[in-house]
Design a protein around this motif. Sequence first.
Motif, PDB file in Angstrom:
ATOM      1  N   LEU A 106       0.820  -1.204   0.000  1.00  0.00           N
ATOM      2  CA  LEU A 106       0.000   0.000   0.000  1.00  0.00           C
ATOM      3  C   LEU A 106       0.852   1.252   0.000  1.00  0.00           C
ATOM      4  CD1 LEU A 106      -2.797  -1.287   2.324  1.00  0.00           C
ATOM      5  CD2 LEU A 106      -3.190  -0.266   0.086  1.00  0.00           C
ATOM      6  N   LYS A 107       0.343   2.269  -0.676  1.00  0.00           N
ATOM      7  CA  LYS A 107       1.038   3.543  -0.803  1.00  0.00           C
ATOM      8  C   LYS A 107       0.168   4.660  -0.230  1.00  0.00           C
ATOM      9  CE  LYS A 107       3.014   1.935  -5.185  1.00  0.00           C
ATOM     10  NZ  LYS A 107       3.181   2.222  -6.629  1.00  0.00           N
ATOM     11  N   PRO A 108       0.762   5.760   0.156  1.00  0.00           N
ATOM     12  CA  PRO A 108      -0.038   6.871   0.690  1.00  0.00           C
ATOM     13  C   PRO A 108      -1.145   7.319  -0.268  1.00  0.00           C
ATOM     14  CG  PRO A 108       2.267   7.238   1.180  1.00  0.00           C
ATOM     15  CD  PRO A 108       2.212   6.016   0.278  1.00  0.00           C
ATOM     16  N   GLU A 109      -0.892   7.228  -1.555  1.00  0.00           N
ATOM     17  CA  GLU A 109      -1.900   7.637  -2.532  1.00  0.00           C
ATOM     18  C   GLU A 109      -3.080   6.672  -2.616  1.00  0.00           C
ATOM     19  OE1 GLU A 109       1.393   7.312  -3.042  1.00  0.00           O
ATOM     20  OE2 GLU A 109       1.821   6.500  -5.055  1.00  0.00           O
ATOM     21  N   ASP A 110      -3.007   5.553  -1.919  1.00  0.00           N
ATOM     22  CA  ASP A 110      -4.154   4.634  -1.842  1.00  0.00           C
ATOM     23  C   ASP A 110      -5.136   5.063  -0.754  1.00  0.00           C
ATOM     24  OD1 ASP A 110      -1.833   1.958  -2.356  1.00  0.00           O
ATOM     25  OD2 ASP A 110      -3.231   2.790  -3.837  1.00  0.00           O
ATOM     26  N   THR A 111      -4.780   6.064   0.012  1.00  0.00           N
ATOM     27  CA  THR A 111      -5.655   6.545   1.067  1.00  0.00           C
ATOM     28  C   THR A 111      -6.960   7.066   0.493  1.00  0.00           C
ATOM     29  OG1 THR A 111      -3.820   7.119   2.534  1.00  0.00           O
ATOM     30  CG2 THR A 111      -5.906   8.266   2.892  1.00  0.00           C
ATOM     31  N   ALA A 112      -8.077   6.518   0.975  1.00  0.00           N
ATOM     32  CA  ALA A 112      -9.389   6.897   0.460  1.00  0.00           C
ATOM     33  C   ALA A 112     -10.447   6.120   1.231  1.00  0.00           C
ATOM     34  CB  ALA A 112      -9.502   6.578  -1.029  1.00  0.00           C
ATOM     35  N   VAL A 113     -11.699   6.488   1.000  1.00  0.00           N
ATOM     36  CA  VAL A 113     -12.806   5.646   1.427  1.00  0.00           C
ATOM     37  C   VAL A 113     -13.080   4.665   0.292  1.00  0.00           C
ATOM     38  CG1 VAL A 113     -15.226   5.552   2.102  1.00  0.00           C
ATOM     39  CG2 VAL A 113     -13.798   7.478   2.834  1.00  0.00           C
ATOM     40  N   TYR A 114     -13.125   3.398   0.630  1.00  0.00           N
ATOM     41  CA  TYR A 114     -13.331   2.343  -0.362  1.00  0.00           C
ATOM     42  C   TYR A 114     -14.776   1.850  -0.282  1.00  0.00           C
ATOM     43  CZ  TYR A 114      -8.411   2.114  -1.522  1.00  0.00           C
ATOM     44  OH  TYR A 114      -7.146   2.425  -1.968  1.00  0.00           O
ATOM     45  N   PHE A 115     -15.399   1.789  -1.449  1.00  0.00           N
ATOM     46  CA  PHE A 115     -16.793   1.378  -1.553  1.00  0.00           C
ATOM     47  C   PHE A 115     -16.912   0.100  -2.368  1.00  0.00           C
ATOM     48  CE2 PHE A 115     -18.732   5.267   0.025  1.00  0.00           C
ATOM     49  CZ  PHE A 115     -17.766   6.227  -0.237  1.00  0.00           C
ATOM     50  N   CYS A 116     -17.828  -0.740  -1.948  1.00  0.00           N
ATOM     51  CA  CYS A 116     -18.188  -1.922  -2.700  1.00  0.00           C
ATOM     52  C   CYS A 116     -19.489  -1.635  -3.434  1.00  0.00           C
ATOM     53  CB  CYS A 116     -18.362  -3.089  -1.740  1.00  0.00           C
ATOM     54  SG  CYS A 116     -18.989  -4.598  -2.476  1.00  0.00           S
ATOM     55  N   ALA A 117     -19.620  -2.162  -4.649  1.00  0.00           N
ATOM     56  CA  ALA A 117     -20.838  -1.947  -5.429  1.00  0.00           C
ATOM     57  C   ALA A 117     -21.197  -3.225  -6.178  1.00  0.00           C
ATOM     58  CB  ALA A 117     -20.647  -0.802  -6.414  1.00  0.00           C
ATOM     59  N   ALA A 118     -22.480  -3.378  -6.456  1.00  0.00           N
ATOM     60  CA  ALA A 118     -22.957  -4.544  -7.198  1.00  0.00           C
ATOM     61  C   ALA A 118     -23.954  -4.092  -8.264  1.00  0.00           C
ATOM     62  CB  ALA A 118     -23.623  -5.540  -6.265  1.00  0.00           C
ATOM     63  N   GLY A 119     -23.883  -4.729  -9.417  1.00  0.00           N
ATOM     64  CA  GLY A 119     -24.834  -4.380 -10.469  1.00  0.00           C
ATOM     65  C   GLY A 119     -24.494  -5.040 -11.784  1.00  0.00           C
ATOM     66  N   GLY A 120     -25.475  -5.352 -12.590  1.00  0.00           N
ATOM     67  CA  GLY A 120     -25.275  -5.960 -13.896  1.00  0.00           C
ATOM     68  C   GLY A 120     -24.536  -7.281 -13.797  1.00  0.00           C
ATOM     69  N   THR A 121     -23.996  -7.697 -14.938  1.00  0.00           N
ATOM     70  CA  THR A 121     -23.250  -8.949 -14.983  1.00  0.00           C
ATOM     71  C   THR A 121     -21.838  -8.775 -15.528  1.00  0.00           C
ATOM     72  OG1 THR A 121     -24.123  -9.429 -17.190  1.00  0.00           O
ATOM     73  CG2 THR A 121     -25.347 -10.318 -15.315  1.00  0.00           C
ATOM     74  N   ILE A 122     -21.569  -7.604 -16.071  1.00  0.00           N
ATOM     75  CA  ILE A 122     -20.286  -7.363 -16.713  1.00  0.00           C
ATOM     76  C   ILE A 122     -19.380  -6.581 -15.776  1.00  0.00           C
ATOM     77  CG2 ILE A 122     -19.122  -6.239 -18.650  1.00  0.00           C
ATOM     78  CD1 ILE A 122     -21.700  -6.652 -20.249  1.00  0.00           C
ATOM     79  N   ALA A 123     -18.159  -7.035 -15.622  1.00  0.00           N
ATOM     80  CA  ALA A 123     -17.198  -6.329 -14.790  1.00  0.00           C
ATOM     81  C   ALA A 123     -16.826  -5.010 -15.469  1.00  0.00           C
ATOM     82  CB  ALA A 123     -15.955  -7.185 -14.597  1.00  0.00           C
ATOM     83  N   THR A 124     -17.125  -3.919 -14.803  1.00  0.00           N
ATOM     84  CA  THR A 124     -16.881  -2.610 -15.380  1.00  0.00           C
ATOM     85  C   THR A 124     -16.433  -1.635 -14.303  1.00  0.00           C
ATOM     86  OG1 THR A 124     -17.920  -0.728 -16.498  1.00  0.00           O
ATOM     87  CG2 THR A 124     -19.336  -2.048 -15.088  1.00  0.00           C
TER      88      THR A 124
END
Length: 123
Positions: free
Chosen positions: A86-104
């Motif tokens: 991990l790097k300092p620039e990875d600092t963030a709020v991380y969200f999980c999402a679900a939808g559709g069938t295609i990885a996008t």
Amino acid sequence: EVQLVESGGGLVHPGGSLRLSCAASGFAFDGYAFGWFRQAPGKEREGVSCISRLDGTTRYADSVKGRFTISSDNAKNTVYLQMNNLKPEDTAVYFCAAGGTIATMWPSLYDYWGQGTQVTVSS
């Protein structure tokens, strides 16, 4: 009720690792694509990684390739994001999402979102 609950965030030193989890309930886990997104203060939400439960396709942002790995556990209805080096620039709020069938990486194509988990990388 559809729910996505993220966990596993925290404070870590540069070079460290974290594993984020996204527990899904209230919908058919098998048929959906899942994505991890992040948003740092003052910045737009960006796609980090995604996976299609339909065909197993995975995608990664260039900034995390080789460091992050997305996976899913059908028995637990859970999607994971293993984050290494991990790097300092990875600092963030991380969200999980679900939808559709295609990885996008397009957030607008996701129907359901979790509340987010904070990841802070600092020495």
